[in-house]
Design a protein around this motif. Structure first.
Motif, PDB file in Angstrom:
ATOM      1  N   TYR A 199       3.727   0.466   2.728  1.00  0.00           N
ATOM      2  CA  TYR A 199       3.443  -0.566   3.733  1.00  0.00           C
ATOM      3  C   TYR A 199       3.237  -1.900   3.020  1.00  0.00           C
ATOM      4  O   TYR A 199       2.709  -1.928   1.905  1.00  0.00           O
ATOM      5  N   ALA A 222       0.868  -1.185   0.000  1.00  0.00           N
ATOM      6  CA  ALA A 222       0.000   0.000   0.000  1.00  0.00           C
ATOM      7  C   ALA A 222       0.903   1.233   0.000  1.00  0.00           C
ATOM      8  O   ALA A 222       1.807   1.346   0.837  1.00  0.00           O
ATOM      9  N   PRO A 260       7.286   6.370   6.980  1.00  0.00           N
ATOM     10  CA  PRO A 260       7.280   5.278   5.998  1.00  0.00           C
ATOM     11  C   PRO A 260       6.731   5.778   4.661  1.00  0.00           C
ATOM     12  O   PRO A 260       5.861   6.654   4.635  1.00  0.00           O
ATOM     13  N   PRO A 263       0.526   5.143   0.482  1.00  0.00           N
ATOM     14  CA  PRO A 263      -0.505   6.095   0.910  1.00  0.00           C
ATOM     15  C   PRO A 263      -0.801   7.148  -0.165  1.00  0.00           C
ATOM     16  O   PRO A 263       0.120   7.738  -0.729  1.00  0.00           O
ATOM     17  N   ARG A 291      -2.425  -5.747   9.770  1.00  0.00           N
ATOM     18  CA  ARG A 291      -2.893  -4.560   9.043  1.00  0.00           C
ATOM     19  C   ARG A 291      -1.822  -3.951   8.148  1.00  0.00           C
ATOM     20  O   ARG A 291      -2.074  -3.711   6.974  1.00  0.00           O
ATOM     21  N   MET A 292      -0.654  -3.645   8.681  1.00  0.00           N
ATOM     22  CA  MET A 292       0.337  -2.939   7.860  1.00  0.00           C
ATOM     23  C   MET A 292       1.714  -3.040   8.486  1.00  0.00           C
ATOM     24  O   MET A 292       1.867  -2.932   9.699  1.00  0.00           O
ATOM     25  N   LEU A 293       2.707  -3.235   7.638  1.00  0.00           N
ATOM     26  CA  LEU A 293       4.091  -3.251   8.094  1.00  0.00           C
ATOM     27  C   LEU A 293       4.805  -2.101   7.379  1.00  0.00           C
ATOM     28  O   LEU A 293       4.886  -2.081   6.147  1.00  0.00           O
ATOM     29  N   PRO A 294       5.319  -1.117   8.154  1.00  0.00           N
ATOM     30  CA  PRO A 294       5.893   0.076   7.525  1.00  0.00           C
ATOM     31  C   PRO A 294       7.180  -0.228   6.756  1.00  0.00           C
ATOM     32  O   PRO A 294       8.013  -1.015   7.200  1.00  0.00           O
TER      33      PRO A 294
END
Lengths: 216, 216
Positions: free
Chosen positions: A196, A51, A193, A53, A179-182
C-alpha cells in the motif's frame, strides 16, 4: 516517447499532443496568465511511504521528471480559465535498503488526466484567485529487488493548491491518499494487494533539459 | 439484478458472487468477528453537494440501498482478517428544486471494489483494533430535469472508519473528495466536466428487505 497502448481506463479528459510544442529548461512562466498549449517537461521529486503487510513500512525519496500536455485554456482571463492536462510520461527513481531501487513510470493501460481550475472553496487572500490543480494517475512501481511491478487500480490523486502560474513549477503537492492506497502485483492483478502507499508528498520542479531527462 | 456488462475499468479486486447467499432484514451481525461470505443488502443515505460552474452549488439528500458482496475473510481472527468487497448494485434517489429528481446507480463500465482491513495508522483505544473500510465507486447520476446523466471518471472513494463489525451497518462514512470530483455528461465523456461533487457524507443503514429495496 509516450506509449502507444490505448488506455482502457480513462481518469479524465483526453488532451491532444498534436502540434503542441515541447517546453524545456529556459522556458518562462508568467504568473496569473493562462498560457498557450504546451508539453511541460518538468523535474519532480517525491517522498512516498509504502506499507508491506506483515513486513514493514518504508519511506523512499524519489527524483525524476514528468511530461504534461496542457490544453488550450477555456478563457484568456485567469479567473475563468480552465486548463486540462494529461500526464504523458513520468520517470522517477528512488531507493531504500529494504525495497532496493524503485522506478516509477506511467501505466500505459490508464490515461492519467487532470485539470487546473478555480476551486469552489476559494483560497483566502487578496488579489487574483489562486487555482487548484489535480491529476489522477495510474503508475507502475518497478521493484526488481522484490521481483515485482506494483500497480494501483485506484488512481493516485495528486493535488497542488494555491496555483498562481501554469505550470505550477516549484510548488509542493500531495497525494490525496486516505490511510492506504492498494498496490497489486502486475502478474496477479486479481489477487489481494501486496503493498500500500500510505503517504505521498511531492514537489514540482522547474523546466528541465532533454539531457537531464535522459540521465534519470 | 446486477449488470452483465464486462467492466473495462477495474478499481480493485474482483469478488465472486457464485454461491454467495443474499442477506436481508433480520440477518444478524457479530462485532469483532470476520463473517462468512455474503451479499449484504443494506440501506444507505447520503448528502451530496454538487457544484455546477457558473450556476451554483446544490446540496441534495439521498436515500436508497446498496448490494455488497463480501469475500471469504483471509483469517478467522479479527485483527488479521482482510475482507474484499464489490459493490454490485446501488440505487439512491434524491431531489432538490434546481436539479430535480436525481437517481444514482452504478456505472456498469466500472468494477466498484473495496476492502476492509486493519489500518497501518491504527485507531487509538483499548480492546480489539477497529478496521478501516474503503470502496472505489463508479456511478451514474441521472438528472432527467437537466437532460443529463453524469459520470465520474475518477472513482469516488467511500470510506468508513472505526469499523467494529462487518458489515459496518449504522456507521457514518465519507466520500474522500479533495475540493472537487469532476462529473462528465455521459454523451460527451471527452468534453470538459459539466459539474463536480464537492462533498459527500453518507450513513450505512442496516439490512433491508427485498420489498423495501423494490420501493426505492
Amino acid at each position: 516517447m509516450s506509449s502507444s497502448t490505448t488506455p482502457t481506463t480513462v481518469y479524465g479528459r483526453p488532451v491532444t499532443t498534436d502540434g503542441v510544442p515541447n517546453l524545456y529548461a529556459g522556458s518562462t512562466v508568467t504568473p496569473w496568465q493562462p498560457p498557450v498549449p504546451g508539453i511541460d517537461n518538468l523535474g519532480i521529486s517525491s517522498v512516498d511511504t509504502f506499507a508491506v503487510p506483515g513486513v514493514g513500512e518504508y519511506t523512499v525519496p524519489f527524483d525524476g521528471f514528468v511530461r504534461v500536455v496542457r490544453s488550450e485554456p477555456t478563457s484568456q482571463e485567469w479567473s475563468n480559465a480552465e486548463v486540462y492536462t494529461n500526464l504523458i510520461e513520468m520517470k522517477m527513481v528512488g531507493e531504500c535498503e529494504e525495497l532496493g531501487r524503485i522506478t516509477v513510470t506511467l501505466n500505459p493501460s490508464c490515461l492519467s488526466a487532470g485539470q487546473i481550475r478555480t476551486p469552489f472553496d476559494p483560497y483566502a487572500g487578496e488579489g487574483p484567485a489562486a487555482k487548484a490543480c489535480r491529476m489522477a494517475v495510474g503508475a507502475i512501481f518497478d521493484m526488481p529487488k522484490l521481483g515485482m511491478k506494483l500497480i494501483n487500480k485506484e488512481p493516485i490523486i495528486l493535488t497542488i493548491d494555491d496555483v498562481r502560474q501554469i505550470p505550477p513549477a516549484g510548488s509542493p503537492g500531495k497525494g490525496q491518499i486516505y490511510r492506504m492506497l492498494p498496490l497489486h502485483d502486475s502478474r496477479r492483478l486479481e489477487d489481494a494487494p501486496v503493498a500500500y502507499v500510505t503517504s505521498l508528498r511531492f514537489t514540482m520542479g522547474g523546466y528541465i533539459s532533454p539531457e537531464k531527462m535522459a540521465a534519470v
